[in-house]
Design an enzyme around this catalytic site. Sequence first.
Site, PDB file in Angstrom:
ATOM      1  N   CYS A  83      37.204  37.301  45.197  1.00  0.00           N
ATOM      2  CA  CYS A  83      37.369  38.715  44.845  1.00  0.00           C
ATOM      3  C   CYS A  83      38.624  39.282  45.511  1.00  0.00           C
ATOM      4  O   CYS A  83      39.357  40.045  44.902  1.00  0.00           O
ATOM      5  CB  CYS A  83      36.196  39.563  45.341  1.00  0.00           C
ATOM      6  SG  CYS A  83      34.595  38.863  45.088  1.00  0.00           S
ATOM      7  N   ASP A  84      38.835  38.946  46.765  1.00  0.00           N
ATOM      8  CA  ASP A  84      39.820  39.677  47.564  1.00  0.00           C
ATOM      9  C   ASP A  84      41.019  38.857  48.018  1.00  0.00           C
ATOM     10  O   ASP A  84      41.969  39.418  48.568  1.00  0.00           O
ATOM     11  CB  ASP A  84      39.124  40.269  48.807  1.00  0.00           C
ATOM     12  CG  ASP A  84      37.997  41.204  48.413  1.00  0.00           C
ATOM     13  OD1 ASP A  84      38.142  41.897  47.393  1.00  0.00           O
ATOM     14  OD2 ASP A  84      36.963  41.236  49.109  1.00  0.00           O
ATOM     15  N   CYS A 137      34.182  37.507  50.234  1.00  0.00           N
ATOM     16  CA  CYS A 137      34.443  36.916  48.922  1.00  0.00           C
ATOM     17  C   CYS A 137      35.927  36.654  48.717  1.00  0.00           C
ATOM     18  O   CYS A 137      36.681  37.568  48.363  1.00  0.00           O
ATOM     19  CB  CYS A 137      33.910  37.838  47.840  1.00  0.00           C
ATOM     20  SG  CYS A 137      34.302  37.255  46.198  1.00  0.00           S
TER      21      CYS A 137
END
Length: 310
Positions: free
Chosen positions: A138-139, A135
Amino acid sequence: MSEKIKCLIIGSGPAGYTAAIYAARANLNPVVYEGLQPGGQLTITTEIENFPGYPEGVTGPEMMNQLKAQAERFGTDVRFGIITGVDFSQRPYKVIADNNHEMEADVVIIATGASAKYLGLDSEEKFKGLGVSACATCDGFFYRGKDVAVVGGGDTAAEEASYLAGICNKVYMIVSRDELRAYKAMQKRVMENPKIEILWNHNTDEILGDNSGVTGAKLINNKTNEEKIIDIHGFFVAIGHNPNSEIFRDYLETDEVGYILTEKGSSKTKLPGVFAAGDIQDSTYRQAVTAAGSGCMAAIDAERLLAENE
Ligand code: NDP
């Protein structure tokens, strides 16, 4: 004592919440179990530009918050929890949440979606959360200014590579063939981005790292067998998804991959009162809007069945 539920919806992506909106408005008192990834896959996507009604686009998390709020507005009971077991051998169907909460549901709408696939390398497992991610939204932030790689040649990979190019110093796209599967406009976007270097015909042999996390990846050119080491800190896997149907497979028909089979043109599975909506039953379109549409179908199918039973 089992809790009695009229309409249980498993999953909280666009299919689950749309089913909930329709079911709540039809007085089915729906209960939604959000599952492992509340809000579903759209919460890990960036901008959604193709959902009708959002001329300026909308972020995935924002859309999911709005869908949840809309479902709750009509009385949906949205619960944070995971369905861990089902017994569909007789009606009412038995369902267990979080390994301990027993329920009996008159109808069940399965909208559990699909989850990211990984390559299956030991080194990938070792560095999950330490540089390996599925992701970018997300990261990606953790790798700002650094070099990263994205594996895959589909829309997800292309989207993640573009997103990361906005944050990172350089993005390698590791593609196993000599072409991308992503749609044309997306292909153009990655190919024209000076920060993205596409490594055609490459497979990942090993993700390299130390105590600090990922430091590189060993790739093999599948045409020449040449080895190539790239220095990277983040390794993003974007190679598709698996349907989350494991706990239902003893009772329902699935295709060979695990997508639940439904009656053509409806959300009906082979069991009366069990319906499937969204990516769990759709390996073809897999769009937020098609998932939402099928969630609507499932709620209408459920409402009609309950009306007939009464
Ligand atoms: P896809 O299945 O479309 O693509 C997967 C990619 O990963 C392919 O390029 C595939 O290669 C590659 N791949 C698969 N296994 C491996 C492996 N073991 N090693 C290396 N590469 C591998 O998945 P996506 O998640 O990209 O997209 C899923 C669906 O969602 C699609 O229908 C897509 O259009 C849609 N989508 C739409 C978006 C949008 O409209 N904004 C955004 C994201 C997704 P190969 O091509 O050789 O099979």
